[in-house]
Design a protein around this motif. Structure first.
Motif, short mmCIF file in Angstrom:
data_model
loop_
_atom_site.label_atom_id
_atom_site.label_comp_id
_atom_site.label_asym_id
_atom_site.label_seq_id
_atom_site.Cartn_x
_atom_site.Cartn_y
_atom_site.Cartn_z
N VAL A 175 6.16 9.15 12.95
CA VAL A 175 5.90 7.74 12.66
C VAL A 175 5.55 7.68 11.17
N HIS A 176 6.55 7.48 10.35
CA HIS A 176 6.37 7.57 8.91
C HIS A 176 5.64 6.33 8.39
N THR A 177 4.70 6.56 7.48
CA THR A 177 3.93 5.45 6.93
C THR A 177 4.83 4.45 6.23
N SER A 178 5.80 4.94 5.48
CA SER A 178 6.69 4.03 4.75
C SER A 178 7.51 3.17 5.70
N SER A 179 7.88 3.72 6.86
CA SER A 179 8.63 2.92 7.83
C SER A 179 7.75 1.84 8.43
N ALA A 180 6.53 2.20 8.82
CA ALA A 180 5.59 1.20 9.35
C ALA A 180 5.29 0.14 8.29
N LEU A 181 5.17 0.58 7.04
CA LEU A 181 4.90 -0.35 5.94
C LEU A 181 6.01 -1.39 5.82
N MET A 182 7.24 -0.96 5.90
CA MET A 182 8.35 -1.90 5.77
C MET A 182 8.51 -2.77 7.01
N CYS A 183 8.11 -2.26 8.16
CA CYS A 183 8.07 -3.13 9.34
C CYS A 183 7.02 -4.22 9.15
N TRP A 184 5.88 -3.85 8.57
CA TRP A 184 4.88 -4.88 8.22
C TRP A 184 5.49 -5.91 7.28
N ALA A 185 6.22 -5.44 6.25
CA ALA A 185 6.81 -6.35 5.27
C ALA A 185 7.79 -7.31 5.95
N ALA A 186 8.54 -6.84 6.94
CA ALA A 186 9.47 -7.72 7.65
C ALA A 186 8.70 -8.86 8.32
N CYS A 187 7.62 -8.53 9.01
CA CYS A 187 6.86 -9.56 9.70
C CYS A 187 6.16 -10.49 8.70
N ASP A 188 5.61 -9.92 7.65
CA ASP A 188 4.92 -10.72 6.64
C ASP A 188 5.86 -11.72 5.99
N ARG A 189 7.05 -11.27 5.61
CA ARG A 189 7.98 -12.17 4.93
C ARG A 189 8.57 -13.20 5.88
N LEU A 190 8.74 -12.84 7.15
CA LEU A 190 9.21 -13.84 8.11
C LEU A 190 8.18 -14.96 8.27
N ALA A 191 6.91 -14.61 8.23
CA ALA A 191 5.87 -15.65 8.30
C ALA A 191 5.97 -16.59 7.10
N ARG A 192 6.21 -16.04 5.93
CA ARG A 192 6.32 -16.87 4.73
C ARG A 192 7.57 -17.75 4.77
N ILE A 193 8.67 -17.19 5.28
CA ILE A 193 9.89 -17.98 5.40
C ILE A 193 9.68 -19.12 6.40
N ALA A 194 9.01 -18.83 7.51
CA ALA A 194 8.74 -19.87 8.51
C ALA A 194 7.90 -20.99 7.91
N LEU A 209 8.00 -24.22 10.22
CA LEU A 209 7.99 -23.75 11.59
C LEU A 209 6.64 -23.07 11.85
N PRO A 210 5.59 -23.85 12.04
CA PRO A 210 4.23 -23.29 12.09
C PRO A 210 4.02 -22.30 13.23
N GLN A 211 4.62 -22.52 14.38
CA GLN A 211 4.41 -21.59 15.49
C GLN A 211 5.03 -20.23 15.19
N ARG A 212 6.22 -20.24 14.60
CA ARG A 212 6.86 -18.97 14.25
C ARG A 212 6.06 -18.28 13.14
N ALA A 213 5.57 -19.05 12.20
CA ALA A 213 4.77 -18.47 11.12
C ALA A 213 3.53 -17.79 11.69
N ALA A 214 2.87 -18.44 12.64
CA ALA A 214 1.66 -17.87 13.23
C ALA A 214 1.97 -16.57 13.97
N LEU A 215 3.11 -16.56 14.71
CA LEU A 215 3.49 -15.36 15.46
C LEU A 215 3.71 -14.18 14.52
N TRP A 216 4.50 -14.41 13.47
CA TRP A 216 4.83 -13.30 12.57
C TRP A 216 3.62 -12.87 11.76
N ARG A 217 2.74 -13.80 11.45
CA ARG A 217 1.55 -13.42 10.70
C ARG A 217 0.62 -12.56 11.57
#
Length: 605
Positions: free
Chosen positions: A413-432, A437-445
Motif C-alpha cells: 500500500v504505497h504512500t504515493s498511491s494513497a496520496l493520489m487517491c486522496w487528491a482524486a477525492c479532494d479535487r472532485l469535491a472542489r469540482i462539485a 452540487l453540494p451533496q456530491r461535494a460533501a461526499l467527496w470531501r
C-alpha cells in the motif's frame, strides 16, 4: 587527390538535440547525424536507430548524416524560441558547413500542417568543403535493409513498416552511392511520405523553415515565463510540447526506448507511450506557463480512456492511439545503447495495478472546470466520468499496488498511491462546488478526509521521523515529497520538514536525489532520478530554504546537455545523463523549479 578520412565513429551519448512537430520526432547527435527517429508514429519501429546499434560507437547504418572531410570541430544550438537546430561543422583548414534541421509545423489553410517529414538544409559557410551525405534507414530494427529505387529528383526507401521518399537537390548519384563531393551552394533534403512534392525542393525547404520558425516564435511568445531562466524554461516548454502526439492528444514519457537507467543495469524500458501520471505533470507545467492548448488536446484523449474503462479500471499507460495491449518483448539482435542491452519494445507496466493513476486522471482534468479561457470547459457529463475514477480511488486507496515506480515483484500500500487517491477525492469535491452540487461535494470531501487521516496515521514512522514509502513501512521514498505539491500538507508542517531532512541524510548525493533506499527487482538504485531532485527543490523552496533550493536548481541546470535537455537519470559522480530521452518528467522539473524560484517581474518592468 587526397583520400577522404575514414568516417568517425563517435561514442554514443545523450548529447542529443530533439526536432519534431507533434507528429514525428528525431534526435540528432552533436555532429548533426540523425541517430533516432520512429515513423510514422512515436511508437513505430525506428527508421533511424544507430543510437541502439552502438556497442563500438555510432555506425553510419541507421542514420541520416552529413560528414565533413577532416572534421575538426562542431557547434550546435537551437534557433532561440524554436524547434529548429543548427549544426556547424568546421574542418582543419577553416572550411565549414551549416545544417539546419527541423520538422515542418505551421498554420496552413486554417489548420496545423505537421506532416511525417524531416527537413535538412545544408549550406557552405567558408571555402569549398567536401562532404558526404548518408541516408541509411533501417526496417524492422535493422533486420531488413530497405529496397532503394530512384526517381528524377528523389530516392524511395521501401521497408516493411513504411515507405519513405527523399526529395533532394543534392546530386542523387552522390547521395545514393555515398560519394564525397565539394559543396558549392545550398542543398536541401526532405524525407517523408512517398508522395510527390508539389513545389521546388529548395524553395519548399526554405519556405517550410521560414514558416516553422515563425510558428514556434509566436508559440513561445505567448508563454507566461518567469523572469529568471527564461531560455531554459522556453526550451523545456517546447520539448514538452514536442512529446505530444497531436493527432490523438497523447503525451509520451520520452521518445526513446531502452536507454539504460545506469550502466549495464538491465533497467531498460520502452517509454514511447502515454503514462497518465507523467502526462498530468506535463499538462500542469505547461498550464503554469499559460499554454493550455496541450491540455485541451490531451483531455480529448484522456476522456476516451476514462469513458471506456473496463468497470472503472484504468491502466497506468496506453498507446498513443489508445492501445491497451502493449506486450513487452526483447529485440535480441539489437546490441543496445553502447552495447548495454536488452532492447525492449512494449511495456509490461500496462498490466500493473497502480492506484495513483486515478488521482492523475482527476488532477489532469480538474483545471478544465475552473479555467474560463478554455474553448470547452468541463461539464456535468465530464464530472460524472471523473466520479467513476473517484470511486476507484476510494475503493483502492488502502489496497496494495505496484506503486509509482512500477515494481514488478512486490506489492504494497504505497504512500504515493494513497496520496493520489486522496487528491482524486479532494479535487472532485472542489469540482462539485464549482458545479453547485453540494451533496456530491460533501461526499467527496468526507472521503478525502478519511484517506488523509489514514495516511497521517500509518505512513508516518516515528522511528525514521519521516513519511515512508508504504503504510506501516520503514523505507524512505522521494515520492512522498509530492504531499506539498498536491496540497495534502502545509509545507511548514513539522512532519513534512522532518521528512525532507531525513531524505537529505539518506537519498541525496548533494543536490541529486535517488528514488528510494530499498533494493528493488534489479538491486539498489545507483543513479539520481532527475524529477526527484526537482521535487526536493520544490520542497526546499516551500519550507523556506530558498538559498539551498537555488543552489540545487543551478546544479541541475548545469547538468543539462549542451542544448538544454535532460534525460531520466543522472550519475552524480560524473554528471553523465542516463535513461530515456528527453524525459518529460525532467523537463517538467525545469519549468516548475524556475517558476517556483524566480524573482518576480514586479519592479523590473
Amino acid at each position: 587527390m587526397r583520400k577522404p578520412a575514414p568516417p568517425a565513429r563517435p561514442r554514443a551519448s545523450l548529447d542529443l538535440a530533439l526536432i519534431g512537430n507533434c507528429t514525428v520526432g528525431a534526435l540528432l547527435d552533436a555532429t548533426g547525424s540523425i541517430v533516432w527517429c520512429c515513423m510514422p508514429r512515436f511508437d513505430s519501429p525506428p527508421v533511424f536507430d544507430a543510437l541502439l546499434h552502438s556497442p563500438d560507437g555510432l555506425p553510419l547504418d541507421g542514420t541520416l548524416s552529413v560528414e565533413l572531410e577532416d572534421l575538426a570541430r562542431a557547434e550546435q544550438a537551437y534557433d532561440p524560441g524554436t524547434a529548429i537546430v543548427r549544426t556547424r561543422l568546421w574542418d582543419a583548414q577553416g572550411q565549414g558547413i551549416e545544417l539546419a534541421d527541423f520538422a515542418p509545423r505551421f498554420i496552413n489553410r486554417d489548420r496545423i500542417f505537421r506532416p511525417v517529414q524531416l527537413v535538412r538544409r545544408i549550406r557552405p559557410l567558408a571555402g569549398h568543403p567536401r562532404i558526404r551525405i548518408t541516408v541509411r534507414p533501417h526496417g524492422d530494427w535493422g533486420r531488413s535493409p530497405p529496397t532503394v529505387t530512384r526517381g528524377s529528383h528523389h530516392l524511395r526507401y521501401v521497408m516493411p513498416e513504411v515507405t519513405l521518399r527523399l526529395n533532394t537537390s543534392a546530386p542523387l548519384t552522390y547521395v545514393a552511392d555515398g560519394t564525397w563531393f565539394s559543396l558549392h551552394g545550398p542543398v536541401s533534403l526532405l524525407l517523408g511520405p512517398d508522395e510527390t512534392l508539389v513545389g521546388g525542393i529548395d524553395e519548399t525547404a526554405r519556405e517550410f523553415e521560414e514558416q516553422t520558425a515563425l510558428y514556434w516564435r509566436h508559440w513561445s511568445r505567448r508563454l507566461a515565463v518567469p523572469l529568471q531562466w527564461q531560455d531554459a524554461v522556453i526550451r523545456a516548454a517546447i520539448t514538452l510540447k514536442l512529446c505530444q502526439y497531436e493527432d490523438t492528444g497523447a503525451i509520451v514519457a520520452a521518445l526513446t526506448t531502452s536507454i539504460p537507467e545506469a550502466p549495464n543495469s538491465g533497467r531498460n524500458w520502452d517509454y514511447r507511450y502515454c503514462w497518465l501520471r507523467d502526462a498530468f505533470f506535463v499538462v500542469r507545467a505547461l498550464n503554469g506557463l499559460a499554454e493550455v492548448g496541450t491540455m485541451e488536446s490531451y483531455l480529448q484523449w484522456l476522456y476516451n480512456v476514462v469513458r471506456y474503462a473496463d468497470n472503472g479500471h484504468v491502466q497506468p499507460l496506453y498507446g498513443i492511439g489508445l492501445e491497451r495491449e502493449l506486450p513487452e518483448a526483447i529485440v535480441g539482435h539489437v546490441p543496445g545503447y553502447r552495447g548495454m542491452g536488452p532492447v525492449r519494445v512494449g511495456n509490461q507496466a500496462q498490466e500493473h495495478f497502480q492506484h495513483d493513476v486515478y488521482g492523475s486522471v482527476v488532477l489532469g482534468a480538474a483545471q478544465a472546470f475552473h479555467d474560463h479561457r478554455l474553448l470547452r470547459r468541463g461539464d456535468d457529463s465530464d464530472f460524472a466520468a471523473l466520479e467513476v475514477m473517484g470511486e476507484q480511488a476510494w475503493r483502492l486507496h488502502d489496497q496494495p499496488d505496484a506503486g509509482i515506480w512500477e515494481l514488478r515483484t512486490r506489492a504494497r500500500v504505497h504512500t504515493s498511491s494513497a496520496l493520489m487517491c486522496w487528491a482524486a477525492c479532494d479535487r472532485l469535491a472542489r469540482i462539485a462546488d464549482v458545479l453547485a452540487l453540494p451533496q456530491r461535494a460533501a461526499l467527496w470531501r468526507e472521503r478525502a478526509t478519511q484517506i488523509r487521516e489514514l495516511i497521517l496515521r500509518r505512513a508516518w514512522s516515528d522511528r525514521r521521523q519521516a513519511f515512508v514509502e508504504s503504510l506501516d513501512g520503514e523505507h524512505l521514498d522521494a515520492s512522498v515529497l509530492l504531499m506539498a505539491e498536491v496540497g495534502f500538507l502545509p509545507p511548514q508542517d513539522p512532519r513534512f520538514v522532518a521528512t525532507v531532512d531525513a531524505m537529505e541524510r539518506t537519498l541525496c548525493d548533494g543536490p541529486f536525489v535517488r528514488r528510494y533506499e530499498a533494493a528493488d527487482d534489479f538491486g539498489t538504485p545507483e543513479v539520481a532520478f532527475n524529477v526527484c531532485s526537482f521535487w526536493r527543490i520544490d520542497a526546499l523552496a516551500r519550507i523556506g530554504r530558498r538559498e539551498q533550493a537555488l543552489e540545487s536548481f543551478e546544479a541541475l541546470l548545469a547538468r543539462r546537455n549542451p542544448v538544454g535537455l535532460l534525460s531520466e537519470d543522472l550519475a552524480p559522480a560524473s554528471g553523465e545523463l542516463w535513461g530515456n530521452f528527453p524525459q518529460t518528467y525532467s523537463m517538467v522539473g525545469i519549468v516548475n523549479g524556475a517558476v517556483r524560484l524566480s524573482a518576480p517581474w514586479e519592479g523590473v518592468v
